[in-house]
Design a protein around this motif. Structure first.
Motif, PDB file in Angstrom:
ATOM      1  N   HIS A 150     -14.086  -9.614   1.109  1.00 27.72           N
ATOM      2  CA  HIS A 150     -13.181  -8.459   1.159  1.00 27.72           C
ATOM      3  C   HIS A 150     -11.850  -8.880   1.774  1.00 27.72           C
ATOM      4  N   ALA A 151     -10.766  -8.666   1.062  1.00 29.23           N
ATOM      5  CA  ALA A 151      -9.416  -9.016   1.526  1.00 29.23           C
ATOM      6  C   ALA A 151      -8.476  -7.879   1.149  1.00 29.23           C
ATOM      7  N   PRO A 152      -8.231  -6.922   2.024  1.00 25.18           N
ATOM      8  CA  PRO A 152      -7.358  -5.797   1.681  1.00 25.18           C
ATOM      9  C   PRO A 152      -5.951  -6.273   1.328  1.00 25.18           C
ATOM     10  N   TRP A 153      -5.377  -5.615   0.327  1.00 28.17           N
ATOM     11  CA  TRP A 153      -4.043  -5.994  -0.160  1.00 28.17           C
ATOM     12  C   TRP A 153      -3.014  -5.085   0.526  1.00 28.17           C
ATOM     13  N   VAL A 154      -2.188  -5.651   1.395  1.00 26.59           N
ATOM     14  CA  VAL A 154      -1.144  -4.929   2.131  1.00 26.59           C
ATOM     15  C   VAL A 154       0.198  -5.370   1.591  1.00 26.59           C
ATOM     16  N   ARG A 155       1.014  -4.423   1.187  1.00 26.16           N
ATOM     17  CA  ARG A 155       2.293  -4.777   0.570  1.00 26.16           C
ATOM     18  C   ARG A 155       3.304  -3.649   0.746  1.00 26.16           C
ATOM     19  N   LEU A 156       4.562  -3.947   0.382  1.00 25.91           N
ATOM     20  CA  LEU A 156       5.638  -2.967   0.334  1.00 25.91           C
ATOM     21  C   LEU A 156       5.792  -2.484  -1.094  1.00 25.91           C
ATOM     22  N   GLN A 157       5.851  -1.160  -1.292  1.00 20.65           N
ATOM     23  CA  GLN A 157       6.044  -0.603  -2.623  1.00 20.65           C
ATOM     24  C   GLN A 157       7.247   0.332  -2.615  1.00 20.65           C
ATOM     25  N   SER A 158       7.995   0.302  -3.681  1.00 19.27           N
ATOM     26  CA  SER A 158       9.154   1.181  -3.814  1.00 19.27           C
ATOM     27  C   SER A 158       8.697   2.638  -3.829  1.00 19.27           C
ATOM     28  N   THR A 159       9.504   3.479  -3.202  1.00 25.78           N
ATOM     29  CA  THR A 159       9.188   4.911  -3.190  1.00 25.78           C
ATOM     30  C   THR A 159       9.468   5.569  -4.537  1.00 25.78           C
ATOM     31  N   THR A 160      10.184   4.866  -5.401  1.00 25.24           N
ATOM     32  CA  THR A 160      10.488   5.423  -6.725  1.00 25.24           C
ATOM     33  C   THR A 160       9.246   5.349  -7.611  1.00 25.24           C
ATOM     34  N   ASP A 161       8.872   6.467  -8.178  1.00 28.53           N
ATOM     35  CA  ASP A 161       7.740   6.564  -9.119  1.00 28.53           C
ATOM     36  C   ASP A 161       6.411   6.138  -8.491  1.00 28.53           C
ATOM     37  N   PHE A 162       6.290   6.199  -7.172  1.00 27.38           N
ATOM     38  CA  PHE A 162       5.020   5.846  -6.527  1.00 27.38           C
ATOM     39  C   PHE A 162       3.987   6.931  -6.807  1.00 27.38           C
ATOM     40  N   GLN A 163       2.784   6.542  -7.178  1.00 30.92           N
ATOM     41  CA  GLN A 163       1.707   7.478  -7.462  1.00 30.92           C
ATOM     42  C   GLN A 163       0.782   7.564  -6.244  1.00 30.92           C
ATOM     43  N   ASP A 164       0.826   8.703  -5.567  1.00 32.52           N
ATOM     44  CA  ASP A 164       0.002   8.895  -4.365  1.00 32.52           C
ATOM     45  C   ASP A 164      -1.368   9.412  -4.795  1.00 32.52           C
ATOM     46  N   SER A 165      -2.156   8.507  -5.423  1.00 27.79           N
ATOM     47  CA  SER A 165      -3.427   8.918  -6.026  1.00 27.79           C
ATOM     48  C   SER A 165      -4.637   8.542  -5.192  1.00 27.79           C
ATOM     49  N   GLY A 166      -4.431   7.812  -4.095  1.00 29.38           N
ATOM     50  CA  GLY A 166      -5.549   7.430  -3.255  1.00 29.38           C
ATOM     51  C   GLY A 166      -6.086   6.048  -3.533  1.00 29.38           C
ATOM     52  N   ILE A 167      -5.486   5.304  -4.463  1.00 30.41           N
ATOM     53  CA  ILE A 167      -5.883   3.918  -4.692  1.00 30.41           C
ATOM     54  C   ILE A 167      -5.094   3.010  -3.752  1.00 30.41           C
ATOM     55  N   ASP A 168      -3.769   3.152  -3.769  1.00 28.25           N
ATOM     56  CA  ASP A 168      -2.921   2.512  -2.765  1.00 28.25           C
ATOM     57  C   ASP A 168      -2.669   3.548  -1.661  1.00 28.25           C
ATOM     58  N   LEU A 169      -3.181   3.275  -0.470  1.00 30.37           N
ATOM     59  CA  LEU A 169      -3.060   4.226   0.634  1.00 30.37           C
ATOM     60  C   LEU A 169      -1.802   3.925   1.430  1.00 30.37           C
ATOM     61  N   VAL A 170      -0.973   4.951   1.647  1.00 28.78           N
ATOM     62  CA  VAL A 170       0.270   4.775   2.387  1.00 28.78           C
ATOM     63  C   VAL A 170      -0.035   4.775   3.885  1.00 28.78           C
ATOM     64  N   LEU A 171       0.424   3.712   4.554  1.00 26.25           N
ATOM     65  CA  LEU A 171       0.290   3.632   6.014  1.00 26.25           C
ATOM     66  C   LEU A 171       1.561   4.088   6.719  1.00 26.25           C
ATOM     67  N   ALA A 172       2.731   3.925   6.082  1.00 26.31           N
ATOM     68  CA  ALA A 172       4.008   4.334   6.685  1.00 26.31           C
ATOM     69  C   ALA A 172       5.097   4.208   5.648  1.00 26.31           C
ATOM     70  N   GLN A 173       6.212   4.860   5.911  1.00 28.52           N
ATOM     71  CA  GLN A 173       7.424   4.651   5.117  1.00 28.52           C
ATOM     72  C   GLN A 173       8.422   3.912   5.998  1.00 28.52           C
ATOM     73  N   VAL A 174       8.965   2.808   5.516  1.00 30.81           N
ATOM     74  CA  VAL A 174       9.880   1.994   6.292  1.00 30.81           C
ATOM     75  C   VAL A 174      11.236   1.956   5.602  1.00 30.81           C
TER      76      VAL A 174
END
Length: 609
Positions: A150-174
């Protein structure tokens, strides 16, 4: 979430009713793990829990320093995967990988402090810090099979067109500026929850009879109802708290009719800020500092109940000898009907004693209840006053006896025929002479006209011996309506200074006169460089930094002063000619005083007509 068909190996021989012999093979393990255990656990997790952060995964950053830090923790995604960032484990921080691949994916170790997510220098704007479930194939082998770690994938994603569907969980907005964090917000970060329409709350319990025991027993139940309401019910009782589908809260009420509804009990608020706050119904928002009745607070303090809106508007006291009801402004008392006129009853020692209020539609009065009659009435249209319908005088008692007597049916006559509306005489001793002041005003006195006096001074308790002495000063007098102003100003580096006066100064005063005094050294050339104009006058002629004491006088020329100029020398009117304000200082007898003449004349007036 769609759940795959759950399959597992049947290790039980149904014919012999015994466990099948032989070792399980990989096909059976795939069936047990991939087709049953993993999808079963995911379905169980997704079915019981809402996706979000469960614990930890705190995001932090240092302003204008690259990198974002994430602490160890755990989360649950919408597919039911448990995502863990664990000390001693690994994580993926590469921004671009194939989500379907498990091989050849670079990872970083997770320390006890967590991981650092790089923020590239060419990156600016707002981005989400996200975490996603992932596994990677590691080099270690178990038997002949590779290891999935198990290796969780932590990354930065653009806020444009982001799908808050519960697959990529948002930890914070920077927010980033050239790779340096400038702000962190919790937008879209959510905590995991549970799916339930009923939650039972337990409490610790200990028993002694017949044997000692410690366990948990039901204490309350939080549940949803078919009508959409939420209830909290303590064990063995009716719902103690209800929130209906409209958001109304009921305390001990199953069907609340208002935002807050309770029956059969009090609502209590205590402490240093205790009270009940409510707003004007036309006020659309909470007003912290109301000044026009936008919000009101009922509270209690020092033995009184108070209604506050910016300041105390109404006070009800229970303290003995204190004002029972204090209203900050005028009061209006309404009559309930034609038979019940507006007013206030005075109750004393067990019975009504008097009534102050309307006698009928056009008269206000004072009713004596023991006498059963109106002692005073005033016509509200003509101001005609009627004092007592019974024979007898109207008396005002002074220190040494009756101050004023008006016979029954008579009228009050002021001494205005001798240029006086009210004539007040100081108390007179047994052997003559005044033994006290004619009047004592405890509070402010407002004279809307000219105040004429023989002398004027102030008297205070002596600052050095207030218990035993007075300190008295006389006022400055003038034959003009003169105002005096002074102050201290410091000369600038050029030896100059300007003194500013109030904007009303020149509207009030004219004919200005100046006096300048240097403080600390001589200034023989000190002078007024420019007279007062446009609210300022100038001083010059002194060394830099010298402090100057200035005095400025002006003569009033406002509208009232112009209409009422001072008359320095005036002839006495005929009825005061030959009389003195203070005959004793001129060697004249006391009966030559103007006050004595007024008194003698007023006593000769008829008291009845």
């Amino acid at each position: 979430m769609a759940t795959p068909e759950l399959k597992r190996t049947d290790y039980w021989n149904r014919v012999t009713d015994t466990v099948r012999s032989g070792n399980p093979n990989r096909t059976e393990n795939v069936t047990d793990i991939e087709n049953f255990t993993i999808p079963y656990v995911n379905a169980l997790t997704a079915g019981l829990h809402l996706w979000g952060v469960a614990i930890g995964l705190t995001v932090s950053a240092i302003v204008d320093q690259s990198g974002v830090f994430i602490t160890p923790g755990a989360a649950c995604d919408s597919a039911g995967h448990l995502i863990t960032l664990t000390a001693g484990g690994i994580a993926i921080v590469s921004p671009d990988i194939d989500p379907g691949q498990t091989t050849d994916i670079p990872t970083i170790p997770v320390t006890s402090n967590g991981i650092t997510l790089p923020t590239p220098a060419d990156l600016s704007g707002t981005h989400y810090v996200t975490i996603r479930y992932h596994e990677v194939t590691t080099e270690g082998l178990l038997g002949n099979a590779p290891t999935l770690t198990h290796a969780p994938w932590v990354r930065l994603q653009s806020t444009t067109d982001f799908q808050d569907s519960g697959i990529d969980l948002v930890l914070a907005q920077v927010s980033l500026s050239n790779g340096n964090p400038t702000a962190l917000t919790p937008k879209f970060r959510r905590h995991t929850g549970i799916h339930a329409d009923r939650i039972q709350l337990l409490k610790p319990h200990s028993g002694l009879v017949p044997t000692m025991s410690v366990t948990h027993r039901p204490a309350a139940e939080l549940s949803t109802q078919s009508n959409g309401s939420l209830t909290l019910t303590q064990s063995g009782s009716q719902p103690s708290l209800t929130i209906d589908s409209k958001g109304n809260l009921g305390l001990g009420v199953g069907a609340p009719q208002r935002v807050l509804h309770t029956e059969g009990n009090e609502i209590h608020s205590g402490g240093s800020a205790g009270g009940f706050s409510f707003a004007n119904r036309t006020t659309g928002a909470f007003e912290e500092n109301p000044d026009e009745g936008e919000r009101w607070v009922w509270y209690a303090q020092s033995g009184s109940a108070r209604l506050w809106s910016g300041t105390d508007r109404l006070t009800i006291n229970v303290t003995p000898n204190d004002v029972g009801l204090d209203v900050h402004r005028r009061m209006r008392i309404r009559g309930a009907s034609a038979e019940s006129t507006a007013g206030t009853w005075m109750f004393q020692n067990g019975k009504d004693r008097a009534f102050v209020g309307l006698a009928d539609d056009t008269h206000i009065g004072l009713w004596g209840h023991d006498a059963g009659a109106w002692g005073f009435k005033m016509d509200t249209a003509t101001l005609t006053c009627t004092i007592t319908p019974r024979p007898g005088p109207f008396e005002i008692f002074g220190f040494t006896g009756i101050g004023l007597t008006v016979g029954g049916g008579g009228e009050f006559q002021s001494t205005s025929r001798f240029h006086r509306g009210i004539h007040v005489i100081a108390p007179i001793g047994v052997v003559g002479g005044f033994v006290g002041p004619a009047a004592l005003f405890e509070g402010d006195v407002n004279v809307q006209g000219t105040l004429t006096k023989t002398a004027l001074h102030f008297r205070i308790d002596h600052p050095l011996d207030p218990a035993n002495k007075y300190l008295q000063h006389s006022a400055i007098e003038s034959d003009e309506l003169k105002n005096l102003y002074d102050g201290i100003v410091e000369l600038d580096a050029d030896g100059n200074a300007e003194v500013a006066v109030a904007d009303w100064f020149e509207a009030l005063n004219e004919n200005f006169r100046y006096q300048l005094t240097p403080i600390g050294s001589r200034a023989p050339d000190l002078h007024v460089a420019r007279e007062l104009s446009d609210g300022r006058f100038a001083i010059a002629g002194g060394p830099p930094g010298l402090r100057i004491s200035w005095q400025l006088t002006g003569i009033r020329h406002d509208a009232y002063a112009k209409a009422n100029p001072i008359v320095v020398e005036a002839a006495k009117p005929d009825d005061e000619a030959g009389l003195y304000i203070h005959p004793d200082v001129h060697g004249e007898p006391a009966d030559r005083s103007i006050a004595s003449a007024y008194t003698a004349r007023s006593q000769s007036w008829p008291t009845q007509h």
